[in-house]
Design a protein around this motif. Structure first.
Motif, PDB file in Angstrom:
ATOM      1  N   LEU A  34       0.816  -1.213   0.000  1.00 49.23           N
ATOM      2  CA  LEU A  34       0.000   0.000   0.000  1.00 49.23           C
ATOM      3  C   LEU A  34       0.854   1.270   0.000  1.00 49.23           C
ATOM      4  O   LEU A  34       0.301   2.379  -0.016  1.00 49.23           O
ATOM      5  N   ASN A  35       2.192   1.081   0.050  1.00 47.75           N
ATOM      6  CA  ASN A  35       3.113   2.220   0.055  1.00 47.75           C
ATOM      7  C   ASN A  35       2.860   3.142   1.235  1.00 47.75           C
ATOM      8  O   ASN A  35       2.834   4.376   1.111  1.00 47.75           O
ATOM      9  N   ILE A  36       2.675   2.540   2.412  1.00 50.48           N
ATOM     10  CA  ILE A  36       2.515   3.290   3.649  1.00 50.48           C
ATOM     11  C   ILE A  36       3.425   2.644   4.695  1.00 50.48           C
ATOM     12  O   ILE A  36       3.975   1.570   4.481  1.00 50.48           O
ATOM     13  N   GLY A  37       3.596   3.305   5.817  1.00 45.57           N
ATOM     14  CA  GLY A  37       4.439   2.760   6.864  1.00 45.57           C
ATOM     15  C   GLY A  37       3.746   1.621   7.606  1.00 45.57           C
ATOM     16  O   GLY A  37       2.512   1.576   7.698  1.00 45.57           O
ATOM     17  N   GLN A  38       4.564   0.700   8.163  1.00 44.15           N
ATOM     18  CA  GLN A  38       3.978  -0.397   8.922  1.00 44.15           C
ATOM     19  C   GLN A  38       3.170   0.088  10.127  1.00 44.15           C
ATOM     20  O   GLN A  38       2.123  -0.501  10.442  1.00 44.15           O
ATOM     21  N   PRO A  39       3.592   1.160  10.827  1.00 39.84           N
ATOM     22  CA  PRO A  39       2.769   1.666  11.938  1.00 39.84           C
ATOM     23  C   PRO A  39       1.352   2.044  11.502  1.00 39.84           C
ATOM     24  O   PRO A  39       0.403   1.877  12.269  1.00 39.84           O
ATOM     25  N   ALA A  40       1.217   2.533  10.263  1.00 37.17           N
ATOM     26  CA  ALA A  40      -0.118   2.908   9.767  1.00 37.17           C
ATOM     27  C   ALA A  40      -0.995   1.671   9.591  1.00 37.17           C
ATOM     28  O   ALA A  40      -2.202   1.700   9.867  1.00 37.17           O
ATOM     29  N   VAL A  41      -0.390   0.562   9.139  1.00 33.76           N
ATOM     30  CA  VAL A  41      -1.146  -0.682   9.010  1.00 33.76           C
ATOM     31  C   VAL A  41      -1.570  -1.189  10.382  1.00 33.76           C
ATOM     32  O   VAL A  41      -2.719  -1.573  10.594  1.00 33.76           O
ATOM     33  N   LYS A  44      -1.970   0.546  13.041  1.00 33.53           N
ATOM     34  CA  LYS A  44      -2.972   1.464  13.585  1.00 33.53           C
ATOM     35  C   LYS A  44      -4.365   1.138  13.051  1.00 33.53           C
ATOM     36  O   LYS A  44      -5.354   1.160  13.796  1.00 33.53           O
ATOM     37  N   GLN A  45      -4.454   0.793  11.759  1.00 33.88           N
ATOM     38  CA  GLN A  45      -5.743   0.422  11.163  1.00 33.88           C
ATOM     39  C   GLN A  45      -6.306  -0.827  11.848  1.00 33.88           C
ATOM     40  O   GLN A  45      -7.497  -0.897  12.152  1.00 33.88           O
ATOM     41  N   VAL A  46      -5.446  -1.828  12.065  1.00 34.66           N
ATOM     42  CA  VAL A  46      -5.913  -3.071  12.687  1.00 34.66           C
ATOM     43  C   VAL A  46      -6.326  -2.827  14.134  1.00 34.66           C
ATOM     44  O   VAL A  46      -7.353  -3.350  14.593  1.00 34.66           O
ATOM     45  N   ARG A  47      -5.549  -2.029  14.883  1.00 32.71           N
ATOM     46  CA  ARG A  47      -5.908  -1.730  16.275  1.00 32.71           C
ATOM     47  C   ARG A  47      -7.230  -0.973  16.343  1.00 32.71           C
ATOM     48  O   ARG A  47      -8.066  -1.230  17.232  1.00 32.71           O
ATOM     49  N   ALA A  48      -7.438  -0.055  15.410  1.00 34.50           N
ATOM     50  CA  ALA A  48      -8.701   0.688  15.392  1.00 34.50           C
ATOM     51  C   ALA A  48      -9.870  -0.250  15.113  1.00 34.50           C
ATOM     52  O   ALA A  48     -10.949  -0.120  15.705  1.00 34.50           O
ATOM     53  N   LEU A  49      -9.643  -1.210  14.228  1.00 39.38           N
ATOM     54  CA  LEU A  49     -10.691  -2.195  13.927  1.00 39.38           C
ATOM     55  C   LEU A  49     -10.992  -3.038  15.154  1.00 39.38           C
ATOM     56  O   LEU A  49     -12.163  -3.327  15.447  1.00 39.38           O
ATOM     57  N   GLU A  50      -9.968  -3.439  15.890  1.00 35.60           N
ATOM     58  CA  GLU A  50     -10.179  -4.244  17.097  1.00 35.60           C
ATOM     59  C   GLU A  50     -10.928  -3.454  18.171  1.00 35.60           C
ATOM     60  O   GLU A  50     -11.784  -4.004  18.870  1.00 35.60           O
TER      61      GLU A  50
END
Length: 292
Positions: A26-33, A35-41
């Motif tokens: 996705l050409n983004i940083g791993q912290p951003a990924v 963060k998305q998963v933590r927000a989903l949880e």
């Protein structure tokens, strides 16, 4: 949080098996990924991944949510394409279940042609000789051989599986060739235990119906294993033509009792009533009826 974006990221993490791989994709940083998963949880109220394991593993709830996400995102993609074109598009994920040998020999060779016709479909072919629960396993359509149970599923006939009695030439040379079904009682017969009456082989000849109680020193729930045992000269098997077609053509096995017809098994495509509305499910079933 955009729920659909988070679901898409979650599904890609599961499919790629790595947060970093999805970040590169996705050409983004791993912290951003992460963060998305933590927000989903937080939104769901529980973890989707088991953090105690070294490998990336889903929790039981995460596994169920993953299957739902696949279906929801597939429907969203289909709805978007439908709006753009004015008609429902045949696109998105299609999960197909089939018996191992039949799937390998009869279904898998057709997948390429189906995808040439419908290039926007993504196939997940799952081969298992045990009937999977379509709803639990999130299966769109399953191929089943034999008489179906009345389990509330929609069934579409695809044809029938013609069966013959097969043996290796070495076995027939050693023990002789049966000339009529009654002679099977004196042979080593290999039973396929996933059939209800695997130890009773039924034949017909004209108006005459015959049933033979077979005996043998081995049974199996795998048609692949039975094929190997027959090729090895262990005994006789009542099996579908498609299982031994290549072997028979090359002389590795011979069919016997060809003057008698063994009871054929129906082949059906089954799916839940909800999946009947899916354009890709209908397209695949129609494709199988055309080719099988």
């Amino acid at each position: 949080m955009d729920l659909f974006d988070s679901m898409r990221v979650f599904v890609r993490v599961v499919e790629r098996g790595s947060f970093s791989a999805v970040a590169r994709e996705l050409n983004i940083g791993q912290p951003a990924v992460s963060k998305q998963v933590r927000a989903l949880e937080r939104y769901l109220g529980g973890p989707v991944f088991a953090r105690s394991t070294r490998q990336l593993a889903l929790t039981d709830q995460g596994q169920r949510f993953y299957h739902h996400c696949q279906e929801i995102l597939g429907q969203l993609e289909s709805a978007t394409r439908s709006f753009a074109s004015g008609q429902e598009q045949i696109a998105g994920p299609l999960r197909i279940a089939a018996p191992v040998s039949y799937g390998r020999l009869c279904i898998a060779p057709l997948i390429g042609s189906f995808l040439q016709r419908y290039p926007e479909v993504r196939i997940d072919l799952r081969l298992n000789d045990h009937n999977e629960d379509l709803l639990t396993e999130n299966i769109d359509v399953a191929i089943r051989i034999g008489v179906l149970k009345n389990d509330g599923l929609v069934a579409v006939p695809l044809g029938s599986s013609v069966r013959r009695v097969y043996a290796a030439p070495a076995y027939l040379e050693r023990y002789g060739q049966p000339r009529q079904p009654a002679e099977l009682a004196g042979h080593n017969c290999i039973g396929f235990t996933l059939l209800t009456h695997y130890d009773n082989w039924q034949f017909s000849r004209g108006e005459q119906a015959l049933e033979v109680a077979i005996k043998g020193n081995v049974t199996s729930n795998s048609s692949e294993a039975i094929r190997e045992m027959v090729l090895g000269g262990l005994g006789l098997s009542l099996s579908p033509e498609w299982l031994f077609a290549a072997d028979a053509a090359q002389g590795r096995v011979r069919s016997v009792l060809d003057d008698y017809q063994a009871t054929a098994l129906p082949v059906s495509a089954v799916f839940s009533p909800e999946r009947r509305r899916s354009a890709r499910t209908k397209a695949f079933v129609d494709f199988l009826r055309e080719h099988l």
